[in-house]
Write an enzyme that holds these catalytic residues in place. Structure first.
Site, PDB file in Angstrom:
ATOM      1  CD  GLU A  57       4.414  43.578  16.487  1.00 18.11           C
ATOM      2  OE1 GLU A  57       5.217  42.626  16.567  1.00 18.11           O
ATOM      3  OE2 GLU A  57       3.239  43.489  16.890  1.00 18.11           O
ATOM      4  CB  CYS A  80       2.062  41.432  22.471  1.00 20.22           C
ATOM      5  SG  CYS A  80       3.803  41.866  22.427  1.00 20.22           S
ATOM      6  CB  ALA A 159      -1.803   7.552   3.304  1.00 23.64           C
ATOM      7  CB  THR A 166      -4.670   2.962   6.978  1.00 22.21           C
ATOM      8  OG1 THR A 166      -4.917   2.011   8.020  1.00 22.21           O
ATOM      9  CG2 THR A 166      -5.746   4.021   6.995  1.00 22.21           C
ATOM     10  NE  ARG A 189       5.850  13.019   9.123  1.00 18.93           N
ATOM     11  CZ  ARG A 189       6.528  11.958   8.760  1.00 18.93           C
ATOM     12  NH1 ARG A 189       7.801  12.076   8.430  1.00 18.93           N
ATOM     13  NH2 ARG A 189       5.948  10.778   8.720  1.00 18.93           N
TER      14      ARG A 189
HETATM   15 ZN   LIG Z   1       4.796  41.546  20.367  1.00 19.28          ZN
END
Ligand SMILES: [Zn+2]
Length: 356
Positions: A57, A80, A159, A166, A189
């Site tokens: 903002e 906020c 993987a 693996t 990552r």
């Molecule tokens: Zn804020």
């Protein structure tokens, strides 16, 4: 006032702006975007650009090409309303004379949770809320999880071969998948605040666990090695890369330069829940687990995971090769069930995203 089609369009743009912070906003705050519209024209755009930087903002207000007084603010998350490292955004919006705010989702953070909307309404600003939380949650699973469970959002990345292996029995596990899958892994990552691995993986694979892909900017997630017995080799490739490294041992999450605290110590198994809580306290929103069968089994077995990224290579590695997770189950009733969120083809491999 209800949300119009035009409102929805601008809100989606605000969400797109929030996405720009995907690789630079990884700790503490959520990724947020904000669009200021006056007389049908966009006069300001902003997003939370980096950890500790101004909120979306404030960024939009300061980039505004016209006086924002009387404009509508489209914000991807409720603003906020409390004094953190920066003054509350509600105050800035009120002081700028915003006439209307359109918000894509409420901020579940206990210090906001409707308070932002209330502050704006109290100041006479018209507030319109749309529920696009499915999209905003995907952008900010970390703050959400930290708020609810006091731990980061945990992704396990692995993987495997088509027979679920693996690594070979001797620990070799390099290049199971092709280039595309390995490039994709860089994305996960880069959006993580921390990468957790086990000392076994460090010894066997000697990974750098860094982000090499330039598309992800300067992402440098904290790298954490779970090491109960101080076995991390001092010449590991990990240390050759820029960025923070910590050892998770009985003494907690110890920075690598405090070697005397973790070397040669023998401690009990690491309490993973505690480790995650510590990382959450340090502001980590999303963590990525890139580990071997033992550590994977601990996270999975304790239910400390929220998403699993599994790359599957169309090759067979045989039954002496290592499994994805050494869970040691003997009965079908112990099996962990998952839900498939997506399946994609990446070059010669598959990528399956699973949720608990
Ligand atoms: Zn804020």
């Amino acid at each position: 006032m209800t949300v119009s089609a035009v409102d929805r369009l601008y809100l989606r743009s605000a969400i797109r702006l929030a996405e720009k912070g995907l690789f630079s906003v990884t700790t503490n705050n959520p990724r947020v975007g904000c669009l200021l519209v006056k007389s049908g024209h966009i006069i300001g755009q902003g997003w939370h650009r980096e950890d500790g930087g101004p909120h979306a903002e404030i960024d939009a207000l300061s980039n505004s090409i016209e006086d924002p007084c009387g404009s509508t603010a489209y914000i991807s998350l409720e603003p906020c309303c409390w004094e953190g490292r920066t003054p509350p955004c509600t105050t800035a919006l009120i002081e700028a004379g915003i006439a209307r705010a359109v918000i894509a989702a409420r901020d579940p953070h206990p210090r906001v949770a409707g308070g932002g909307v209330r502050a704006l309404l109290d100041a006479g600003i018209e507030v319109t809320e749309e529920n696009l939380s499915e999209e905003t949650d995907a952008l900010n699973p970390g703050p959400l999880m930290r708020g609810e469970n006091n731990r980061p959002f945990v992704r396990i990345k692995t993987a495997i071969s088509i027979d679920g292996r693996t690594a070979m029995a001797d620990g070799q596990s390099r290049w199971i998948t092709g280039e595309e899958a390995r490039a994709d892994a860089q994305y996960w990552r880069a959006r993580s605040a921390a990468i957790i691995t086990g000392v076994g993986t460090v010894i066997a694979d000697d990974p750098k666990l860094n982000v090499r892909d330039q598309r992800y900017g300067n992402a440098k997630p904290l790298r954490v090695v779970v090491d109960t017995r101080g076995r991390t080799p001092r010449d590991a490739a990990l240390f050759g890369e820029k960025g923070r490294i910590a050892i998770a041992c009985a003494k907690g999450v110890v920075p690598i330069n405090r070697a005397e605290m973790w070397e040669q110590q023998v401690g009990p198994a690491i309490d993973l829940a505690m480790l995650l809580e510590t990382l959450s306290d340090q502001g980590c929103n999303e963590v990525l687990v890139e580990a071997g069968a033992t550590l994977n089994a601990s996270f999975l077995g304790q239910g400390l995971w929220d998403e699993m990224i599994v790359y599957i290579a169309p090759r067979l590695m045989g039954d002496t090769a290592r499994p994805l997770a050494a869970l040691g189950f003997t009965g079908m009733d112990e099996a962990i069930s998952t839900t498939v969120k997506s399946i994609d083809t990446l070059g010669p491999d598959l990528r399956i995203v699973l949720t608990p």
